[in-house]
Design an enzyme around this catalytic site. Structure first.
Site, PDB file in Angstrom:
ATOM      1  N   HIS A 188       0.752  -1.116  -0.019  1.00 11.13           N
ATOM      2  CA  HIS A 188       0.056  -0.125   0.181  1.00 11.13           C
ATOM      3  C   HIS A 188       1.043   1.364  -0.146  1.00 11.13           C
ATOM      4  CE1 HIS A 188       0.814  -0.488   4.179  1.00 11.13           C
ATOM      5  NE2 HIS A 188       0.358   0.842   4.732  1.00 11.13           N
ATOM      6  N   HIS A 207       1.504   3.882   2.001  1.00 11.59           N
ATOM      7  CA  HIS A 207       1.793   4.650   3.013  1.00 11.59           C
ATOM      8  C   HIS A 207       3.674   4.867   2.928  1.00 11.59           C
ATOM      9  CE1 HIS A 207      -1.785   4.402   5.887  1.00 11.59           C
ATOM     10  NE2 HIS A 207      -1.803   5.384   4.751  1.00 11.59           N
ATOM     11  N   ASP A 209       5.935   4.785   4.977  1.00 11.78           N
ATOM     12  CA  ASP A 209       6.997   4.005   5.653  1.00 11.78           C
ATOM     13  C   ASP A 209       7.058   2.602   5.269  1.00 11.78           C
ATOM     14  OD1 ASP A 209       3.964   3.457   6.441  1.00 11.78           O
ATOM     15  OD2 ASP A 209       4.832   2.388   8.413  1.00 11.78           O
ATOM     16  N   HIS A 210       6.095   2.328   3.665  1.00  8.70           N
ATOM     17  CA  HIS A 210       6.351   1.029   3.203  1.00  8.70           C
ATOM     18  C   HIS A 210       6.949   1.374   1.889  1.00  8.70           C
ATOM     19  CE1 HIS A 210       3.539  -1.217   5.768  1.00  8.70           C
ATOM     20  NE2 HIS A 210       3.592  -0.234   6.318  1.00  8.70           N
ATOM     21  N   HIS A 231      -7.499  -0.470   5.922  1.00  8.44           N
ATOM     22  CA  HIS A 231      -6.378   0.244   6.429  1.00  8.44           C
ATOM     23  C   HIS A 231      -6.108   1.345   5.417  1.00  8.44           C
ATOM     24  CE1 HIS A 231      -2.549   1.496   8.310  1.00  8.44           C
ATOM     25  NE2 HIS A 231      -1.966   1.451   7.427  1.00  8.44           N
ATOM     26  N   ASP A 234      -0.083  -3.822   6.350  1.00  5.56           N
ATOM     27  CA  ASP A 234      -0.844  -3.313   7.654  1.00  5.56           C
ATOM     28  C   ASP A 234      -2.234  -3.478   7.726  1.00  5.56           C
ATOM     29  OD1 ASP A 234       1.639  -2.206   8.111  1.00  5.56           O
ATOM     30  OD2 ASP A 234       1.044  -0.079   7.839  1.00  5.56           O
ATOM     31  N   HIS A 256       4.852  -4.887  10.829  1.00  6.07           N
ATOM     32  CA  HIS A 256       5.060  -4.266  12.205  1.00  6.07           C
ATOM     33  C   HIS A 256       5.444  -5.203  13.263  1.00  6.07           C
ATOM     34  CE1 HIS A 256       4.833   0.113  10.563  1.00  6.07           C
ATOM     35  NE2 HIS A 256       3.801  -0.346   9.915  1.00  6.07           N
TER      36      HIS A 256
END
Length: 255
Positions: free
Chosen positions: A55, A57, A59-60, A111, A131, A169
């Site tokens: 996805h 975001h 942090d990915h 999410h 996530d 995570h």
């Protein structure tokens, strides 16, 4: 043989590295930071052939530009306008082959609306779920609805029990504390909590989990369980599995 190694990033992310023993080319899943990936590849003398993205975001995805410039990998992810660098945009039921292993794509919104998971059948089956599903938990609903997330988790819960769950995570201990509140009398969960506490004391990952374990200990996959419904009823509606899930998710947001 395909092996999977966690590369820690930020405070609690895992970038999963896939490696086949017949080649020095590897794949990574959700590289939010290029630095730890480059350090690992250079230390081990490896090349990067593929990036899988679940996805949009940051942090990915944040490590994509630097990794793409340095290694020129094939970049595969969801058909999302929020991710510019993709070579292949995949949706539900699509397939891709990575390091000789066939992965099928499942759309799992909740999410985010663009969220996908990568599933490889085999011995054992592998699930890279970003996530959406965590051990003992699930992702916050930043874009999707409770109904979408409940449906997504139900799809993942229907996978074979021995499926290895590679979430993105290290949230397991915090999730298990909520799971204790949501289902106080789950002895299987309590034993798992002790195992996870020992792992973290030794600075080891609690992941991967398995679908079979998550069906036993994850309250978000147990919204039809009588004990979970009874406990959640003090927080909100529980007249259906979706209502119970919605109540649990709202409770967890403020736990």
């Amino acid at each position: 043989m395909l092996s999977v190694t966690p590369i820690p990033a930020f405070s609690d992310n895992y970038i999963w590295l896939l490696r086949q023993d017949t080649t020095t080319d590897v794949a990574v899943v959700d590289p939010g930071d290029a630095g730890p990936v480059i350090e690992y590849l250079e230390r081990e003398g490896l090349g990067l052939s593929t990036i899988l993205i679940t996805h949009h975001h940051l942090d990915h995805t944040g490590g994509i530009p630097e990794l793409a410039k340095r290694y020129s990998p094939r970049i595969i992810g969801p058909d999302s306008p929020n991710i510019e660098a993709l070579d292949e945009r995949l949706g539900d039921g699509d397939e891709c082959r990575v390091l000789g292993r066939r992965f099928s794509v499942m759309t799992v919104p909740g999410h985010t609306l663009d969220h996908i998971a990568f599933f490889a059948d085999g011995t054992p089956p592998l699930l890279f779920c970003g996530d959406t599903l965590f051990s003992a938990g699930c992702g916050r609903l930043f874009e999707g609805s409770p109904e979408q997330m409940h449906d997504s988790l139900s799809r993942l819960a229907a996978l074979p029990d021995n499926t290895l769950v590679f979430a993105a995570h290290e949230y397991t201990l915090a999730n298990l504390r909520f799971a204790q509140a949501a289902e106080p009398n789950n002895t299987i969960r309590d034993a798992y909590l002790r195992d996870c506490q020992r792992a973290r004391e030794l600075e080891r990952p609690t992941l991967p989990s398995t679908i079979g374990r998550e069906r036993q200990i994850n309250p978000f996959l147990r919204a039809d369980d009588a004990d979970v419904k009874t406990t959640a009823a003090a927080q909100g509606p529980t007249d259906s599995p979706l209502a119970t899930f919605t109540t649990l998710r709202a409770w967890k947001d403020n736990f």
